[in-house]
Motif scaffolding. Structure first.
Motif, PDB file in Angstrom:
ATOM      1  N   PRO A  70      85.541  69.033  39.559  1.00  0.00           N
ATOM      2  CA  PRO A  70      87.230  68.720  39.086  1.00  0.00           C
ATOM      3  C   PRO A  70      87.917  68.132  40.599  1.00  0.00           C
ATOM      4  CG  PRO A  70      87.117  70.999  39.287  1.00  0.00           C
ATOM      5  CD  PRO A  70      85.712  70.493  39.356  1.00  0.00           C
ATOM      6  N   GLY A  71      88.563  67.082  40.176  1.00  0.00           N
ATOM      7  CA  GLY A  71      89.232  66.661  41.332  1.00  0.00           C
ATOM      8  C   GLY A  71      90.183  65.424  41.058  1.00  0.00           C
ATOM      9  N   VAL A  72      90.971  64.891  42.113  1.00  0.00           N
ATOM     10  CA  VAL A  72      91.763  63.799  41.786  1.00  0.00           C
ATOM     11  C   VAL A  72      91.894  62.970  43.093  1.00  0.00           C
ATOM     12  CG1 VAL A  72      94.050  64.928  42.483  1.00  0.00           C
ATOM     13  CG2 VAL A  72      93.978  62.915  41.029  1.00  0.00           C
ATOM     14  N   GLY A  73      91.810  61.649  43.040  1.00  0.00           N
ATOM     15  CA  GLY A  73      92.211  60.568  44.198  1.00  0.00           C
ATOM     16  C   GLY A  73      93.015  59.745  43.937  1.00  0.00           C
ATOM     17  N   LEU A  74      93.250  58.823  45.142  1.00  0.00           N
ATOM     18  CA  LEU A  74      94.027  57.595  44.942  1.00  0.00           C
ATOM     19  C   LEU A  74      93.157  56.550  45.055  1.00  0.00           C
ATOM     20  CD1 LEU A  74      96.977  58.839  47.279  1.00  0.00           C
ATOM     21  CD2 LEU A  74      96.948  58.986  44.833  1.00  0.00           C
ATOM     22  N   GLY A  82      88.453  35.546  44.753  1.00  0.00           N
ATOM     23  CA  GLY A  82      87.142  35.246  43.997  1.00  0.00           C
ATOM     24  C   GLY A  82      86.443  36.594  43.497  1.00  0.00           C
ATOM     25  N   ARG A  83      85.145  36.892  43.637  1.00  0.00           N
ATOM     26  CA  ARG A  83      84.589  38.035  43.307  1.00  0.00           C
ATOM     27  C   ARG A  83      84.636  39.242  43.932  1.00  0.00           C
ATOM     28  NH1 ARG A  83      80.575  37.265  39.105  1.00  0.00           N
ATOM     29  NH2 ARG A  83      80.508  34.838  38.350  1.00  0.00           N
ATOM     30  N   HIS A  84      85.254  39.086  45.212  1.00  0.00           N
ATOM     31  CA  HIS A  84      85.288  40.249  46.000  1.00  0.00           C
ATOM     32  C   HIS A  84      86.465  40.902  46.160  1.00  0.00           C
ATOM     33  CE1 HIS A  84      81.774  38.480  48.359  1.00  0.00           C
ATOM     34  NE2 HIS A  84      82.219  37.415  48.126  1.00  0.00           N
ATOM     35  N   VAL A  85      86.482  42.431  46.064  1.00  0.00           N
ATOM     36  CA  VAL A  85      87.562  43.177  45.973  1.00  0.00           C
ATOM     37  C   VAL A  85      87.619  44.097  47.258  1.00  0.00           C
ATOM     38  CG1 VAL A  85      88.806  44.967  44.481  1.00  0.00           C
ATOM     39  CG2 VAL A  85      87.491  43.041  43.470  1.00  0.00           C
ATOM     40  N   TRP A  86      88.577  44.643  47.678  1.00  0.00           N
ATOM     41  CA  TRP A  86      88.748  45.556  48.803  1.00  0.00           C
ATOM     42  C   TRP A  86      89.739  46.376  48.321  1.00  0.00           C
ATOM     43  CZ3 TRP A  86      85.914  46.123  53.041  1.00  0.00           C
ATOM     44  CH2 TRP A  86      85.130  45.142  53.352  1.00  0.00           C
ATOM     45  N   MET A  87      89.431  47.868  48.355  1.00  0.00           N
ATOM     46  CA  MET A  87      90.233  48.843  48.011  1.00  0.00           C
ATOM     47  C   MET A  87      90.218  50.168  49.212  1.00  0.00           C
ATOM     48  SD  MET A  87      88.329  49.448  44.352  1.00  0.00           S
ATOM     49  CE  MET A  87      86.996  49.085  44.878  1.00  0.00           C
ATOM     50  N   LEU A  88      91.350  50.984  48.822  1.00  0.00           N
ATOM     51  CA  LEU A  88      91.289  52.177  50.008  1.00  0.00           C
ATOM     52  C   LEU A  88      91.278  53.148  48.858  1.00  0.00           C
ATOM     53  CD1 LEU A  88      93.954  51.460  52.518  1.00  0.00           C
ATOM     54  CD2 LEU A  88      91.392  51.445  52.879  1.00  0.00           C
ATOM     55  N   LYS A  89      90.537  54.209  49.240  1.00  0.00           N
ATOM     56  CA  LYS A  89      90.163  55.383  48.375  1.00  0.00           C
ATOM     57  C   LYS A  89      90.315  56.537  49.231  1.00  0.00           C
ATOM     58  CE  LYS A  89      87.503  53.584  44.255  1.00  0.00           C
ATOM     59  NZ  LYS A  89      88.378  54.184  43.050  1.00  0.00           N
ATOM     60  N   ALA A  90      91.123  57.608  48.411  1.00  0.00           N
ATOM     61  CA  ALA A  90      91.387  59.035  49.272  1.00  0.00           C
ATOM     62  C   ALA A  90      91.388  60.067  48.149  1.00  0.00           C
ATOM     63  CB  ALA A  90      92.715  58.984  50.050  1.00  0.00           C
ATOM     64  N   GLY A  91      90.952  61.402  48.378  1.00  0.00           N
ATOM     65  CA  GLY A  91      91.012  62.209  47.443  1.00  0.00           C
ATOM     66  C   GLY A  91      90.551  63.561  47.770  1.00  0.00           C
ATOM     67  N   GLY A  92      90.266  64.275  46.938  1.00  0.00           N
ATOM     68  CA  GLY A  92      89.641  65.653  46.833  1.00  0.00           C
ATOM     69  C   GLY A  92      88.967  66.073  45.637  1.00  0.00           C
ATOM     70  N   PHE A  93      88.086  66.917  45.879  1.00  0.00           N
ATOM     71  CA  PHE A  93      87.279  67.465  44.500  1.00  0.00           C
ATOM     72  C   PHE A  93      86.477  68.701  44.959  1.00  0.00           C
ATOM     73  CE2 PHE A  93      84.307  64.549  46.644  1.00  0.00           C
ATOM     74  CZ  PHE A  93      83.296  65.065  46.634  1.00  0.00           C
ATOM     75  N   GLU A  94      86.261  69.517  44.204  1.00  0.00           N
ATOM     76  CA  GLU A  94      85.126  70.533  44.284  1.00  0.00           C
ATOM     77  C   GLU A  94      83.993  70.248  44.227  1.00  0.00           C
ATOM     78  OE1 GLU A  94      84.872  75.226  42.953  1.00  0.00           O
ATOM     79  OE2 GLU A  94      85.895  74.027  41.640  1.00  0.00           O
TER      80      GLU A  94
END
Length: 176
Positions: A70-74, A82-94
């Motif tokens: 279980p956990g949650v992130g942003l 075009g077909r390229h996507v850039w993201m930032l991800k951050a979060g935490g999980f057990e």
């Protein structure tokens, strides 16, 4: 147990990563940028599957891997063309060793066909379960509207540990 210097450096890296995420959210959209769309959402962590072994040695006995994580992130899409996507991800999980794992970093994906995306991220991890604080991870996603199903491969944290496939969902809450 980690030496204090590594723990302090790791804490500073995470503060910097979260500050960068906050700046990316607050930054105005570039005028004239075509094809770029920002979105903000939640990653909801859930399950993993360990393909090499069902349990690990904790120093005293064999302990089953925890495959409910279980956990949650942003999730923050910061751009793409075009077909390229850039993201930032951050979060935490057990994690599977029952430790809290915190992470943050950039992710790139390529839209393969329809809602299917494939790519990779380079994430900073703060966890007792990972040997290295920097972990490159592949990411496969299927998106349908504002909902996505994600799969990634987690490398073994130690030489005698099992790697795992992890699965989680993404829900987009805001888009502009």
């Amino acid at each position: 147990m980690r030496p204090l210097g590594i723990l302090t450096a790791s804490t500073r890296l995470f503060r910097l990563a979260f500050a960068g995420l906050a700046c990316a959210v607050a930054a105005p959209r570039e005028a004239g940028a075509q094809g770029e769309r920002r979105e903000f959402g939640l990653d909801i962590f859930g399950v993993s599957w360990h393909y090499d072994a069902r349990s690990y040695w904790d120093g005293a006995e064999m302990v089953p891997y925890q495959e409910r994580n279980p956990g949650v992130g942003l999730h923050l899409r910061i751009g793409g063309r075009g077909r390229h996507v850039w993201m930032l991800k951050a979060g935490g999980f057990e994690d599977s060793f029952r430790n809290l794992s915190l992470f943050a970093g950039p992710v790139w994906q390529y839209r393969v066909l329809g809602g299917l995306h494939a790519g990779a991220g380079v994430l900073l991890f703060r966890s007792e379960s990972f040997v290295s604080p920097v972990v490159p991870l592949p990411l496969l996603t299927y998106r349908a509207g504002r909902v996505g199903i994600n799969a990634t491969w987690m490398p073994p944290g130690e030489a005698d540990a099992s790697g795992a496939f992890a699965f989680f969902g993404t829900v987009v809450l805001w888009r502009r």
